[in-house]
Enzyme design. Sequence first.
Site, mmCIF file in Angstrom:
data_model
loop_
_atom_site.group_PDB
_atom_site.id
_atom_site.type_symbol
_atom_site.label_atom_id
_atom_site.label_comp_id
_atom_site.label_asym_id
_atom_site.label_seq_id
_atom_site.Cartn_x
_atom_site.Cartn_y
_atom_site.Cartn_z
ATOM 1 N N GLN A 144 -4.459 -5.312 6.942
ATOM 2 C CA GLN A 144 -5.422 -6.260 6.362
ATOM 3 C C GLN A 144 -5.348 -7.642 6.994
ATOM 4 O O GLN A 144 -6.034 -8.561 6.540
ATOM 5 C CB GLN A 144 -5.215 -6.371 4.837
ATOM 6 C CG GLN A 144 -5.430 -5.076 4.072
ATOM 7 C CD GLN A 144 -6.871 -4.587 4.068
ATOM 8 O OE1 GLN A 144 -7.788 -5.282 4.502
ATOM 9 N NE2 GLN A 144 -7.080 -3.376 3.596
ATOM 10 N N CYS A 153 -4.750 2.338 -3.693
ATOM 11 C CA CYS A 153 -3.493 2.824 -3.084
ATOM 12 C C CYS A 153 -2.370 1.820 -3.279
ATOM 13 O O CYS A 153 -1.503 1.662 -2.409
ATOM 14 C CB CYS A 153 -3.662 3.161 -1.610
ATOM 15 S SG CYS A 153 -4.886 4.422 -1.317
ATOM 16 N N LYS A 211 -10.775 -0.704 10.253
ATOM 17 C CA LYS A 211 -10.970 -1.891 9.410
ATOM 18 C C LYS A 211 -11.355 -3.104 10.239
ATOM 19 O O LYS A 211 -11.517 -4.203 9.710
ATOM 20 C CB LYS A 211 -9.683 -2.190 8.636
ATOM 21 C CG LYS A 211 -9.306 -1.118 7.613
ATOM 22 C CD LYS A 211 -8.071 -1.518 6.857
ATOM 23 C CE LYS A 211 -7.368 -0.377 6.171
ATOM 24 N NZ LYS A 211 -8.053 0.165 5.014
ATOM 25 N N HIS A 241 0.877 -1.184 0.000
ATOM 26 C CA HIS A 241 0.000 0.000 0.000
ATOM 27 C C HIS A 241 0.910 1.229 0.000
ATOM 28 O O HIS A 241 2.024 1.186 0.555
ATOM 29 C CB HIS A 241 -0.843 -0.059 1.281
ATOM 30 C CG HIS A 241 -1.907 0.988 1.389
ATOM 31 N ND1 HIS A 241 -1.651 2.269 1.808
ATOM 32 C CD2 HIS A 241 -3.239 0.932 1.162
ATOM 33 C CE1 HIS A 241 -2.776 2.955 1.831
ATOM 34 N NE2 HIS A 241 -3.764 2.174 1.430
HETATM 35 N N1 7TS Z 1 -1.920 -0.739 4.631
HETATM 36 C C1 7TS Z 1 -2.810 -1.524 4.017
HETATM 37 C C2 7TS Z 1 -2.429 -2.918 3.661
HETATM 38 C C3 7TS Z 1 -4.079 -1.028 3.757
HETATM 39 O O1 7TS Z 1 -4.953 -1.826 3.141
HETATM 40 C C4 7TS Z 1 -4.415 0.288 4.126
HETATM 41 C C5 7TS Z 1 -5.740 0.884 3.794
HETATM 42 C C6 7TS Z 1 -3.453 1.051 4.787
HETATM 43 C C7 7TS Z 1 -2.219 0.502 5.019
HETATM 44 C C8 7TS Z 1 -3.728 2.422 5.274
HETATM 45 O O2 7TS Z 1 -4.603 2.389 6.336
HETATM 46 P P1 7TS Z 1 -5.142 3.736 6.993
HETATM 47 O O3 7TS Z 1 -6.155 3.282 7.970
HETATM 48 O O4 7TS Z 1 -3.973 4.405 7.623
HETATM 49 O O5 7TS Z 1 -5.718 4.546 5.864
HETATM 50 N N2 7TS Z 1 -6.341 0.318 2.672
HETATM 51 C C9 7TS Z 1 -7.413 0.788 2.027
HETATM 52 C C10 7TS Z 1 -7.964 0.094 0.949
HETATM 53 O O6 7TS Z 1 -7.551 -0.961 0.526
HETATM 54 N N3 7TS Z 1 -9.013 0.791 0.497
HETATM 55 O O7 7TS Z 1 -9.137 1.905 1.240
HETATM 56 C C11 7TS Z 1 -8.150 1.911 2.201
#
Ligand code: 7TS
Length: 424
Positions: A220, A382, A243, A139
């Site tokens: 994830q 992303c 999540k 990501h």
């Molecule tokens: N790492 C992974 C593997 C992710 O899927 C996401 C968010 C992040 C980091 C960032 O997380 P945050 O809570 O700091 O934003 N992934 C996604 C997605 O797959 N669709 O929207 C956000």
Amino acid sequence: MARPFAKMDFMNTQTLPYNVQAVRADFPILGQEHHPGVPLVYLDNAASSQKPLKVINALDDYYRRYNANVHRGIHKLSEQATAAYEEARIKIKRFINAASKREIIFTRGTTESINLVAQTWGRANLKVGDVVVSTVMEHHSNIVPWQIRAAEKGFTIRYIPVLPDGTLDLNAYAALLRDENVKLVTVMHVSNMLGTVNPVVEMAQQAHAAGALILVDGAQSTPHMSVDVQALDVDFFAFSGHKMCGPTGIGILYGKRDLLEAMPPWMGGGDMISRVTLDGSTWNDLPYKFEAGTPIIAGAIGLGYAVDYLSELGMDKIHAYEQAIAAYALERLAEVPGITVYGPDADKKGAVAAFTLDSVHAHDVAQILDAEGVAVRAGHHCAMPLHEHFGVPATARASFYLYNTFAEVDALIEGLYKAKKAFA
Ligand code: 7TS
């Protein structure tokens, strides 16, 4: 109007680890109509999950009954808020089996957790000639913070390639680790596009044998499977509350205590200091050294309740349930002519399916699905380098969680046939 049970629902209720209809009753949003007469089928869980009443009520209760700042007041409300905030930390420590609650730092989410490490540990420890090993499947939040730091400090970032089946090229990883300048390996636990579950136990052993540290992005994995940071033997582990049934704006950085102790603070301000004079300051103990300013109190408390919810249901049961849904979804998706699903087979991946459908643009697919009540994400998720690797600008992605049903998979498939027809 409730969707009728699919045949698979009926067949599987006997063997599934829990009664999904009872679970769904905990999530008020799932009962609503997406459009008049069209029920919501929420399949965008990798972006953010829905929240159970337990969490919604905990937030409501905090604001109604004991809202106050933490670690400051002598008064009862502040003491109550502090106790709940610190209780949440202990719940999260247990949830990921950290050795100490001092290793649990509240952040805004995975992104902030990784930036914290890049900016503090990275600033103190990385220099010209050093190498950080990441992967092509990351990501952006596990690529860009290192690029920003590399531009300042002059170290090099190398990326483990992805094989055609959507797994990491572990031979290439071993080869990269032969360079003694590798100081850090930073890798996602589960891919948010491919669903690939990376072998982080083995990767951590190899990184340590090569004298490097390892950071794992658990955004994830933590919502979907049992995580034990000591068994994984990772040095840093980052994840997001939103999540995993928790509120937005709260996340965790886990770090091994000796590493966190040695790291300089990140943001300066209230709560993170021990003593301030006009000539300089000293730092508070862990974890407060990294929690400057009024923290995300309601968010942390809410995440504590989310962890309670997940633990009561049981992470192993959640994982088993999702594996069954994902296997069914992949089987049904494979029937759709013109579809390409990215990533490994069901037994090697989480409950995520990113796909393209003929030459229909992913956004058009998502729009037609939305009209059918099915919420998916479309775009690069992303993960632009990963999409570039597969030669596609965008994919549509259905991502499942503990409350999704087999009937919802059927609704997705019906929607895809409508999309095909509309763009034939
Ligand atoms: N790492 C992974 C593997 C992710 O899927 C996401 C968010 C992040 C980091 C960032 O997380 P945050 O809570 O700091 O934003 N992934 C996604 C997605 O797959 N669709 O929207 C956000």
